[in-house]
Each structure stands twice: as C-alpha cells, then as structure tokens.
Design a protein around this motif. Structure first.
Motif, short mmCIF file in Angstrom:
data_model
loop_
_atom_site.label_atom_id
_atom_site.label_comp_id
_atom_site.label_asym_id
_atom_site.label_seq_id
_atom_site.Cartn_x
_atom_site.Cartn_y
_atom_site.Cartn_z
N ALA A 206 0.84 -1.21 0.00
CA ALA A 206 0.00 0.00 0.00
C ALA A 206 0.87 1.26 0.00
O ALA A 206 0.60 2.22 -0.73
CB ALA A 206 -0.92 -0.01 1.21
N ILE A 207 1.94 1.24 0.80
CA ILE A 207 2.84 2.41 0.84
C ILE A 207 3.48 2.63 -0.53
O ILE A 207 3.54 3.75 -1.04
CB ILE A 207 3.94 2.21 1.92
CG1 ILE A 207 3.30 2.25 3.31
CG2 ILE A 207 5.03 3.26 1.80
CD1 ILE A 207 4.25 1.90 4.42
N LEU A 208 3.93 1.52 -1.14
CA LEU A 208 4.55 1.63 -2.46
C LEU A 208 3.58 2.22 -3.47
O LEU A 208 3.93 3.11 -4.26
CB LEU A 208 5.02 0.26 -2.95
CG LEU A 208 6.28 -0.30 -2.30
CD1 LEU A 208 6.55 -1.71 -2.80
CD2 LEU A 208 7.48 0.58 -2.61
N LEU A 209 2.35 1.72 -3.44
CA LEU A 209 1.37 2.20 -4.42
C LEU A 209 1.05 3.67 -4.19
O LEU A 209 0.88 4.43 -5.14
CB LEU A 209 0.10 1.35 -4.36
CG LEU A 209 0.27 -0.07 -4.93
CD1 LEU A 209 -1.03 -0.84 -4.82
CD2 LEU A 209 0.74 -0.02 -6.38
N ALA A 210 0.99 4.07 -2.90
CA ALA A 210 0.74 5.48 -2.60
C ALA A 210 1.87 6.34 -3.15
O ALA A 210 1.63 7.40 -3.77
CB ALA A 210 0.61 5.67 -1.09
N ALA A 211 3.13 5.87 -2.96
CA ALA A 211 4.27 6.62 -3.49
C ALA A 211 4.18 6.72 -5.01
O ALA A 211 4.45 7.76 -5.61
CB ALA A 211 5.57 5.92 -3.08
N HIS A 212 3.76 5.60 -5.62
CA HIS A 212 3.64 5.57 -7.08
C HIS A 212 2.61 6.60 -7.54
O HIS A 212 2.87 7.39 -8.46
CB HIS A 212 3.24 4.16 -7.52
CG HIS A 212 2.86 4.05 -8.96
ND1 HIS A 212 3.76 4.32 -9.97
CD2 HIS A 212 1.71 3.72 -9.55
CE1 HIS A 212 3.15 4.14 -11.13
NE2 HIS A 212 1.89 3.78 -10.91
N LEU A 213 1.45 6.61 -6.88
CA LEU A 213 0.40 7.55 -7.26
C LEU A 213 0.88 8.99 -7.10
O LEU A 213 0.61 9.85 -7.94
CB LEU A 213 -0.86 7.31 -6.42
CG LEU A 213 -1.66 6.07 -6.81
CD1 LEU A 213 -2.82 5.85 -5.84
CD2 LEU A 213 -2.16 6.17 -8.24
N ALA A 214 1.63 9.23 -6.02
CA ALA A 214 2.13 10.58 -5.80
C ALA A 214 3.07 11.00 -6.93
O ALA A 214 3.00 12.13 -7.42
CB ALA A 214 2.86 10.65 -4.46
N MET A 215 3.91 10.06 -7.36
CA MET A 215 4.89 10.43 -8.39
C MET A 215 4.25 10.59 -9.76
O MET A 215 4.80 11.26 -10.63
CB MET A 215 6.01 9.39 -8.44
CG MET A 215 7.06 9.65 -7.38
SD MET A 215 8.51 8.63 -7.57
CE MET A 215 7.96 7.12 -6.81
N LEU B 113 5.98 -6.22 -8.51
CA LEU B 113 5.41 -5.25 -9.43
C LEU B 113 5.35 -3.86 -8.80
O LEU B 113 5.70 -2.86 -9.43
CB LEU B 113 4.01 -5.68 -9.86
CG LEU B 113 3.91 -6.40 -11.18
CD1 LEU B 113 2.45 -6.70 -11.51
CD2 LEU B 113 4.53 -5.55 -12.30
N ALA B 114 4.91 -3.83 -7.52
CA ALA B 114 4.81 -2.54 -6.84
C ALA B 114 6.18 -1.89 -6.72
O ALA B 114 6.34 -0.69 -6.96
CB ALA B 114 4.18 -2.73 -5.46
N ILE B 115 7.20 -2.70 -6.37
CA ILE B 115 8.55 -2.16 -6.26
C ILE B 115 9.02 -1.65 -7.63
O ILE B 115 9.58 -0.56 -7.76
CB ILE B 115 9.52 -3.22 -5.71
CG1 ILE B 115 9.16 -3.56 -4.26
CG2 ILE B 115 10.96 -2.73 -5.79
CD1 ILE B 115 9.98 -4.67 -3.66
N ALA B 116 8.76 -2.47 -8.68
CA ALA B 116 9.19 -2.08 -10.02
C ALA B 116 8.53 -0.77 -10.45
O ALA B 116 9.17 0.08 -11.08
CB ALA B 116 8.87 -3.19 -11.02
N LEU B 117 7.26 -0.61 -10.11
CA LEU B 117 6.56 0.62 -10.47
C LEU B 117 7.25 1.83 -9.85
O LEU B 117 7.49 2.84 -10.52
CB LEU B 117 5.10 0.57 -9.99
CG LEU B 117 4.08 -0.09 -10.92
CD1 LEU B 117 2.72 -0.12 -10.26
CD2 LEU B 117 4.01 0.66 -12.24
N VAL B 118 7.56 1.71 -8.54
CA VAL B 118 8.16 2.86 -7.85
C VAL B 118 9.57 3.13 -8.37
O VAL B 118 9.94 4.28 -8.63
CB VAL B 118 8.16 2.62 -6.32
CG1 VAL B 118 8.96 3.69 -5.62
CG2 VAL B 118 6.73 2.57 -5.81
#
Lengths: 342, 353
Positions: A9-18, B20-25
């Motif tokens: 969830a944290i990773l996805l939130a960071a992704h959305l922010a970026m 996948l989540a790590i790769a996205l970030v």
C-alpha cells in the motif's frame, strides 16, 4: 501478512504521488520534418556505424529543425516493430541502419506508401539473372563507394609508407569487404605497379569482425614480411592491427570513422564513410521535397567517402603526396580513373 | 493433511505483486531522473502494448518464445538442474524447423508439414539437451558448466553453417521454407495486421498444459520432482537419478527448441542468425518469477514481453536500458520476497497440527 499488505500500500501510494510529478507535456510540438531512426542491434556507442547515423540525424535536428526519434532494437523481431512503430506515428522519414534491415524495409515501404524510408548499406535484391530489382518509390538505399576511398588510402600507403610492400587485413571474407580490398590494391598498383599487397582475412563468419587477437597476429605477420603500412577493414578486429602497429612502430590505416585515437602517432589516416552525411542528406531531401526512391551511391564526388587529413596526421603526409592524392581524387570524380569494386 | 487454500494462493501471488509494486516505484524514480513524467511514460507503455491489437499481438509473440524457454528452464529446475543452454537450444530448434521446412517439397499439405517441422524443432533442441543430460547421467559432469560451454559451441556451429553455406547472398538468413509455415493472427483477424503474432501462441499454450500434466499428473513427473526435492530420498525410493536427469534435460531442450518455431515457422519463414537474441537467457528469469510452475511461467512471460515491447514504445522518452533495469528489479524482488512472504503467511495463518 498484514505487513506485506501495508508495504504494498505504501509503495502504491508513493507511485500515485509520483504520477503527478514531472513535466506535463512530453510530446515535442512544433514545425520541422519528423524523422525516426532504428539502429542496428549493436546500438549507440559503437564509434562507427550507428554513431554515424546518430550524428547525421543530430545535425539535422540542429541545422534543419528536424524532430528525431531513435529506437534501439533488441532481438530480431524488434527491427520490424521499431520501423512500424515510427511509420504508424506518421513520421516523414524512417531510417533503418544496416544491411540487416533490407527485408523489413521492403515490407514496410509496401505497407506504408505515404511514409518515406531510407536504408543505410541496404542490400538491393536481385532477380534470378543477377540484375537489381527496382525499389519502391518511397524507399531509398544509401550505399557507399568504399572502393573509391580505399583507392586513395592505398595510393597513400604506397607513397608515404616507405616500403614496396603494403598490407591489408579484412574482417569477414565477403563481397562487402572485398570491395575495400579491391579499391585499396588498385590504388597501390596505380602509383607503384611493382609494389606488393599482402592480404589476409580474419575469418568467414561475423565473429571475424570482433577478433582483435587474430587481427594482431595477421598484422604482425605482414609487418614481419616487410610491410610498413597496413589498412584494415575489420571492425573491432582492427584494434589488434593498431596494437601490432604500436608494437613494431609501424603504421596502420583506420576505417569507417577517424580511428586516430586508437593508436596516436601510428595511424597514417582513416578511410571514413560519411554515414552522417548520407543520413543528413536524406533528411534534407525530405524537408526540401526532393526525396526520390531508388539507389543513392555516395562516393568521392558526393563526399560520402574520403580520408582523414587533419592536425593529428598532417606530419605523416608529405605535401607532394597530398597534391598527388588530390589529383587522383579529381581523376576519379571526373571518371578518368574507374576504381574496381571486385 | 491439506493446507488452507487462501494462504497458499497468497503465497503464490504475493511475491509477484510485491515485485510489481517495487518495479513501479523504481520505474517512477528512473523516469523522473530522465526529466520525464511517469504518467506519460507509463501511459505510452500501456498504449503501445495492451492499448491496441497490434501491440497485444507483439506482446503475445514475444511471450510465446519466452514461455517456451521459461518452461524449459522450469522443468530442469524442478529436477534440481540448472539449464543455461536454453539460448542455444532455442536457436537449434529454429534451425531444425527451417531445415525441415526447406527439405519438404513446396505445397506439402500443412497437416503433415507442420507436425514434421515442429518435431524437427523439438528434436534439435532435445539433441542439444541430451549432451549435458548424458554427461550428467554417465559422468556426473556439472550441467551448469556443460550448458554454458554448449551455448558457445552450438551458436558458433549454427553461425558457421548459415554464414558459410546456407545464407542468401548479402544477408544472414537462409532461404524461405517451402512448407510448414504457420498462419499469422493477422490472417484470422485483420486488427492484428502487421504484428508478428502467429499460431505458435497456441503451441505455447499446449506446451503449458502438457508440461503441467507431465510434471504433476504422471509417474515420470513425480519422479522428476522427487529427484529435484531430494535426490538421496528419491534414489532410496527406487528412482534412477541418472535416467531422470537425462530425461529432464532432454525434455527441457525440446521445450526450448519449440520456441524457435515462433520466429522461423510463424514470423519470417527463414532461419536468421541471432534471431532469438537473449530470449533463452531471459527464460531463466521467467522461470524464477513464474516460480517454476507452468501457469506461472506463462504469466511471467506475458509480464516480461510487455516490458520488452513497452520498452520499444517508450524508447523515445527513456533509454531502452530502463526496461532492463526494471526486469532486474522484478527478478530480485521476487527472489528476495519469496522466503519473507512464506514466513509471514505462515505466521498469519497457523497451520493445523
């Protein structure tokens, strides 16, 4: 379990922010001719072939305001995919760098009649009688008269080398490389009929273009038999030729690009192939509306081939020799000397 | 005593999701360092892959080859063997298919010609697989070293055969096959026009099903997995180690060889020097990310194919190497998160005694 979910969830939130960051519009808009270039599998940074095409396109970007896109393919199917991607985007000109694009360009040119295509070193297909087949009107083959440039460096090797024996090291034994050898030998014989040309090839497979060990061995043997100058047309196999030149304090002639930096002081000159000029010329013609399909040959007259004569190697070429070479070049351009290509 | 179904699914699915989540970030950060907008780059990537039929066709095409090499590596790994030779087995399979297609008379009926060419591809791959298999079974030779060396040997041999004898002048490919070609998806549905996707995708699906059946529903597959889990225990149980190793590597080679059909019979209809460049080595990553399960291999192949085709689509915005970095991130994340996830799942749902 919950830790993993929280982590994701944290990773996805960071992704959305970026996603919200960065410049808004990446598509470069504006005037100018739109050009796409697909490189050979070697890609950028090969210091000869692909980099030459890149320089030509980059110059068009600066001088003509062209908007250029590059694609570096990976495996075999990426060549067609890259060309198709660019054609589908409505590029004005799509360039494939290397003879390996021949089939793909022919197919794409038929499918996209409104897009113009250019193939560097394109291998024009022949019919059963060996006659070249006509190309589609939206496809131009950019070919080089390597034999004409090789003729001049051959004359230079005989005139400035100080020995009646000169050497040639080829990469893969093939019609393309024999063109270099034939022009070179003709140049040597033209100014010195009694001179001897030692000739050797590193092999019969594409691996012969990347075998510096073999290149050094062949070059050392030719220097040992009295050659003072060796011309190579052998890709990175030539690095071994330069090494041999350094070891015996002989001279070598580079190919495709200015190879002086490979062995400063031991490089007599380089036979340069103007891939950059050919690509630039194709882009300019598209911009000016003078593009025409078919085969375009780049020889001495078009400045598509030539040899390096600059501050680095000026001292190695005596002035009388320089004048003689200029006269030879004029004779070739005027058609008084016909350089053989086989 | 069966384990509760939920956690087992979680154990299988969580590592790829985490990866996948790590790769996205990581991808976001890389895109930003190139001064581009992640939203636009990911958008172009999706549009160029799953956004239209052509892109989908290209992804399916790339996934087909990767599925075959991935299955090849997975089968060997299930037997506890590391097959590094999928790269050369793929090339040998393509070469075998081309030779078979050239040997047939023009106009040979497809119902005979296609199986003949498929068989030739699998046989060629299997022969390359039989070398490390035989050396492992008879002499105990380490299959990793043998397969690495074999890559050089086989690729150089094929290179010589094509460059010296079989090539069409001014090219690095053989003549076009006379029979045995497979239809393209574009022949079935016009929307796929221009994409390389072809009927080999069905062959790959069949290979997934057959490999699953072979591994989990046959005595031979049971023996193979037993040897992979514990050679000593399997041998004590009456399984011949040498024979199982040999079979596993032959099977593995045949699967990789089948991948060569995709380019040769389905796409170009000739063998070209270096056609599958890197797909064999990428098969190792596909098998790892797919957790050595045939279905997982298929899904991982689709993921890597998407990254590869998407990399072409975004090539103007970010360098191609970015996709190589993302591939590596996915592999590392999956490998690293498997034990961690297993531990956490075990904690969350205590197994019944």
């Amino acid at each position: 379990m919950r830790n993993v979910v929280v982590f994701v969830a944290i990773l996805l939130a960071a992704h959305l922010a970026m996603l919200a960051l960065g410049p808004g519009d990446a598509g470069a808009s504006g005037e100018g001719v739109r050009v796409g270039v697909v490189f050979d599998v070697g890609g950028r940074g090969d210091k000869s072939f692909n980099d030459g095409a890149w320089q030509g396109a980059d110059q068009a970007r600066r001088d003509l305001g062209a908007r250029v896109r590059f694609i570096e393919p990976g495996e075999g199917t990426d060549r067609e995919a890259g060309l198709r991607l660019l054609a589908a985007e409505g590029m004005d000109l799509v360039v494939g760098v290397g003879f390996i694009f021949t089939d793909d360009l022919l197919q794409l040119a038929a499918e996209y009649p409104d897009t113009r295509f250019a193939g560097v070193d394109f291998a024009v297909p022949t019919d059963s009688l060996g006659r070249p087949r006509p190309l589609p009107p939206n496809l131009v083959a950019l070919k080089f008269r390597e034999e004409e440039g090789s003729f001049l460096v051959g004359a230079l090797a005989a005139l400035a080398g100080g020995s009646r024996t000169v050497g040639f090291v080829g990469g893969m034994e093939s019609p393309l490389i024999r063109k270099f050898e034939a022009g070179y030998a003709a140049g040597v014989k033209h100014v010195c009929p009694s001179c001897e040309v030692l000739s050797a090839y590193a092999g019969v497979t594409p691996a012969a273009f990347r075998n510096p060990g073999k290149g050094k061995e062949l070059a050392l043997s030719q220097y040992g038999r009295g050659a003072r100058v060796i011309y190579h047309a052998s890709g990175s196999t030539g690095l071994g030729v330069f090494e041999a030149a350094r070891a015996v304090r002989g001279l070598a002639i580079g190919v495709d690009a200015d190879q002086y930096p490979e062995a400063p002081g031991f490089v007599l000159t380089s036979m340069v192939k103007g891939i950059d000029a050919a690509v630039f010329d194709a882009i300019r013609r598209v911009r000016d509306g003078t593009f025409a399909g078919g085969v375009r040959q780049f020889g001495l007259a078009e400045r598509g081939v030539g040899f390096v004569d600059d501050a680095n190697n000026r001292a190695l070429i005596p002035d009388p020799v320089r004048r003689r070479l200029a006269a030879l070049r004029d004779s070739i351009i005027a058609g008084r000397i016909v350089v053989p290509s086989t | 005593m069966s384990r509760p179904p939920g956690p087992r699914w979680a154990e299988a699915l969580l590592p790829p999701l985490v990866a996948l989540a790590i790769a996205l970030v990581v991808g976001d950060l890389l895109i930003l360092t190139f001064g581009q907008s992640p939203r636009i780059v990911w958008g172009v990537l999706l549009e160029g892959t799953w956004g239209n039929a052509y892109g989908m066709g290209q992804v399916l095409y790339k996934a087909t080859t990767l599925t075959c090499t991935g299955l090849a590596v997975a089968v060997a790994l299930r037997a506890g063997l590391f097959n590094i030779a999928a790269e050369s087995q793929l090339a040998a399979g393509g070469f075998g298919a081309a030779m078979a297609g050239l040997a047939l008379p023009a106009g040979a009926p497809a119902i005979l010609a296609v199986p003949f060419c498929l068989g030739a591809a699998m046989t060629a791959g299997a022969i390359v697989g039989a070398v490390p298999g035989g050396l492992k079974a008879k002499a105990g030779a380490n299959e990793v070293i043998v397969t690495i060396c074999l890559n050089f040997l086989v690729l150089a041999l094929l290179n010589w055969a094509v460059a010296e004898h079989l090539h069409v002048p001014d090219s690095l490919h053989t003549a076009t096959i006379r029979a045995g070609g497979l239809p393209r998806l574009a022949d079935v549905h016009a929307a796929f026009r221009g994409s390389a996707a072809n009927a080999t995708v069905l062959v790959a699906v069949a290979a997934i099903v057959a490999t699953w059946w072979g591994l989990f529903r046959t005595p031979g597959g049971y023996a193979l997995r037993a040897v992979g889990l514990s050679p000593a225990a399997a041998e004590y149980g009456g399984v011949s180690l040498g024979r199982t190793w040999f079979r596993a590597l032959v099977w593995s080679g045949a699967l990789a060889g089948l991948g060569g059909v995709n380019y040769v019979l389905g796409y170009k209809r000739y063998y070209e020097e270096g056609f599958g460049f890197g797909a064999g080595f990428l098969g190792i990553a596909v098998a790892l990310v797919g957790r050595n399960h045939p279905v997982g291999v298929g899904i991982a192949a689709l993921l890597f194919a998407t990254l590869s085709q998407g990399g072409l689509a975004v090539n103007a915005l970010v360098p191609k190497q970015m996709m190589d970095v993302l591939q590596a991130v996915v592999i590392l994340a999956v490998v690293a998160s498997v034990p961690e996830v297993r531990r956490l799942v075990a904690q969350a749902v205590p197994r019944r005694p």
